[in-house]
Design a protein around this motif. Structure first.
Motif, short mmCIF file in Angstrom:
data_model
loop_
_atom_site.label_atom_id
_atom_site.label_comp_id
_atom_site.label_asym_id
_atom_site.label_seq_id
_atom_site.Cartn_x
_atom_site.Cartn_y
_atom_site.Cartn_z
N ILE A 222 -14.46 36.34 47.12
CA ILE A 222 -13.39 35.34 47.32
C ILE A 222 -13.99 33.97 47.56
CG2 ILE A 222 -11.54 34.64 48.88
CD1 ILE A 222 -10.90 37.59 49.28
N ASN A 223 -15.02 33.94 48.40
CA ASN A 223 -15.67 32.65 48.67
C ASN A 223 -16.31 32.07 47.43
OD1 ASN A 223 -14.90 32.93 51.35
ND2 ASN A 223 -16.87 33.81 51.99
N GLU A 224 -16.99 32.95 46.63
CA GLU A 224 -17.61 32.47 45.40
C GLU A 224 -16.56 31.97 44.41
OE1 GLU A 224 -19.91 35.69 43.98
OE2 GLU A 224 -21.56 35.42 45.42
N ALA A 225 -15.42 32.73 44.31
CA ALA A 225 -14.36 32.29 43.39
C ALA A 225 -13.77 30.96 43.84
CB ALA A 225 -13.27 33.37 43.32
N GLU A 226 -13.54 30.86 45.18
CA GLU A 226 -13.01 29.59 45.68
C GLU A 226 -14.00 28.46 45.45
OE1 GLU A 226 -12.07 30.31 49.71
OE2 GLU A 226 -10.20 31.40 49.29
N GLY A 227 -15.32 28.78 45.63
CA GLY A 227 -16.33 27.74 45.39
C GLY A 227 -16.38 27.34 43.93
N ALA A 228 -16.31 28.36 43.03
CA ALA A 228 -16.31 28.04 41.58
C ALA A 228 -15.08 27.25 41.20
CB ALA A 228 -16.39 29.34 40.78
N ALA A 229 -13.93 27.64 41.76
CA ALA A 229 -12.70 26.90 41.46
C ALA A 229 -12.80 25.46 41.95
CB ALA A 229 -11.50 27.60 42.08
N SER A 230 -13.34 25.32 43.14
CA SER A 230 -13.50 23.97 43.67
C SER A 230 -14.46 23.16 42.81
CB SER A 230 -14.01 24.04 45.11
OG SER A 230 -13.09 24.72 45.93
N ALA A 231 -15.55 23.86 42.33
CA ALA A 231 -16.51 23.15 41.48
C ALA A 231 -15.87 22.73 40.17
CB ALA A 231 -17.72 24.04 41.22
N ILE A 232 -15.07 23.66 39.57
CA ILE A 232 -14.39 23.33 38.31
C ILE A 232 -13.43 22.17 38.50
CG2 ILE A 232 -12.77 24.21 36.60
CD1 ILE A 232 -14.11 26.94 36.94
N ALA A 234 -13.63 19.90 40.78
CA ALA A 234 -14.39 18.67 41.00
C ALA A 234 -14.94 18.13 39.69
CB ALA A 234 -15.54 18.95 41.98
N ILE A 235 -15.48 19.04 38.82
CA ILE A 235 -16.01 18.60 37.53
C ILE A 235 -14.90 18.02 36.67
CG2 ILE A 235 -17.06 19.43 35.38
CD1 ILE A 235 -18.60 21.44 37.09
N ALA A 236 -13.73 18.72 36.66
CA ALA A 236 -12.61 18.21 35.86
C ALA A 236 -12.15 16.84 36.35
CB ALA A 236 -11.44 19.21 35.91
N GLY A 237 -12.09 16.71 37.69
CA GLY A 237 -11.68 15.42 38.24
C GLY A 237 -12.68 14.32 37.90
N ALA A 238 -13.98 14.68 38.00
CA ALA A 238 -15.00 13.68 37.66
C ALA A 238 -14.95 13.30 36.18
CB ALA A 238 -16.38 14.23 38.02
N THR A 239 -14.73 14.34 35.33
CA THR A 239 -14.63 14.06 33.88
C THR A 239 -13.43 13.17 33.58
OG1 THR A 239 -15.66 16.20 33.43
CG2 THR A 239 -14.49 15.15 31.62
N ALA A 240 -12.30 13.50 34.22
CA ALA A 240 -11.10 12.68 34.00
C ALA A 240 -11.34 11.25 34.46
CB ALA A 240 -9.91 13.29 34.72
N ASP A 241 -11.97 11.11 35.63
CA ASP A 241 -12.27 9.75 36.12
C ASP A 241 -13.20 9.02 35.16
OD1 ASP A 241 -10.67 10.23 38.30
OD2 ASP A 241 -12.35 10.81 39.62
N GLY A 242 -14.20 9.80 34.65
CA GLY A 242 -15.13 9.16 33.70
C GLY A 242 -14.44 8.70 32.43
N LEU A 243 -13.58 9.56 31.90
CA LEU A 243 -12.84 9.18 30.70
C LEU A 243 -11.92 8.00 30.95
CD1 LEU A 243 -11.97 12.72 29.28
CD2 LEU A 243 -13.72 11.13 28.44
#
Length: 312
Positions: A222-232, A234-243
């Motif tokens: 659960i912690n790994e899934a939550e961490g992966a989801a948070s990472a995804i 964060a990456i999506a948010g960073a990509t959107a901000d970059g675009l």
């Protein structure tokens, strides 16, 4: 010796005899039964008493104290036909001296015989194994039987106690073997119960360990899934901000040319990495026309960044 002296001696002896027949002192906790001319007259209690000389006489003397009577050992047969030697002691007390004197010739002997008879009867009702644990019940039953028989004699049986119960030697040896077998049996049972409890505790411990491990693994996943989801996210948010930043930069002076330069650099860098990673490459037909590819990419950026007209 003068005749007068003999007379004096005779009279003195007669006086002493009369006094001994007349005056009686009864000790404390004692009773004397007096007869007059062979018939019961009265019972004397503790203290000083005067009797009629040559008419009254003390025939019986009784102690009113509690008396212990030893019951000799006798052979009794139990219900399971085992001979045992049993002896005891009986405690009695004279309540009525008159009946104790005339009700029976020797109440002590009679009580002893009755105690032995009652004891044989009670022992015959139970098995050998129960004789040791039923001592109190046997004592009370003997007392009840004796109390009924001794009431007409003026004697009260207070209690009876069995002193010893002695089985034959072969029976004692068999009982000892039986007790040893019972002890060994209890030891084996206790050992098996201990091993069973230990096995149950060990199984329960292993069960709890497996449950805890699975819960820990579940929590880890659960912690790994939550961490992966948070990472995804964060990456999506960073990509959107970059675009978003890239789109905004194309609207300012010089921004369009900077984007063209960045796209060209990315194109060249990725193409070089592709060439290093593999010996075989599949190239498009217009790979040398970098300018046309940049134009295509910039047109896409321009279309994405420009607002759509209301009438179109």
């Amino acid at each position: 010796m003068p005749g007068g002296l003999w007379v004096v001696i005779f009279l003195a002896g007669l006086v002493l005899l009369v006094i001994s027949k007349t005056a009686r002192v009864v000790p404390q906790q004692s009773a004397y039964v007096v007869e007059r001319l062979g018939r019961y007259s009265r019972t004397l209690g503790a203290g000083f008493h005067i009797l009629w000389p040559f008419l009254d006489s003390v025939q019986y003397k009784h102690s009113l104290k509690e008396t212990a009577i030893d019951i000799p050992e006798q052979i009794c047969i139990t219900r399971d036909n085992v001979q045992v030697g049993v002896d005891g002691i009986l405690y009695s007390k004279v309540l009525d001296p008159q009946r104790a004197s005339y009700g029976i010739s020797d109440y002590r002997f009679a009580i002893t015989q009755l105690a032995q008879t009652a004891l044989r009867s009670e022992i015959g009702k139970i098995e050998l194994d129960r004789t040791f644990e039923e001592r109190t019940n046997i004592n009370s039953q003997v007392v009840n039987e004796l109390d009924k028989a001794t009431e007409p004699w003026g004697v009260k049986v207070l209690r009876y106690e069995i002193k010893n119960i002695t089985p034959p030697k072969d029976v004692l040896a068999a009982m000892e073997k039986q007790m040893r077998a019972e002890r060994e049996k209890r030891a084996v049972i206790l050992t098996s119960e201990g091993e069973r409890d230990a096995a149950i505790n060990q199984a329960e411990g292993e069960k709890q360990q497996v449950i805890k491990a699975s819960e820990a693994k579940k929590q880890q996943q659960i912690n790994e899934a939550e961490g992966a989801a948070s990472a995804i996210m964060a990456i999506a948010g960073a990509t959107a901000d970059g675009l978003r930043k890239v789109a905004e930069s194309t609207q300012i002076p010089g921004g369009y040319e900077a984007v063209q330069l960045r796209v060209a650099e990315q194109y060249i860098t990725k193409f070089g990495e592709l060439a290093k990673a593999s010996n075989t490459l599949v190239l498009p037909a217009n790979v040398s026309d970098v300018g046309s590819m940049l134009t295509l990419a910039m047109n896409m950026i321009t279309k994405r960044s420009s607002p759509t007209s209301p009438g179109k």
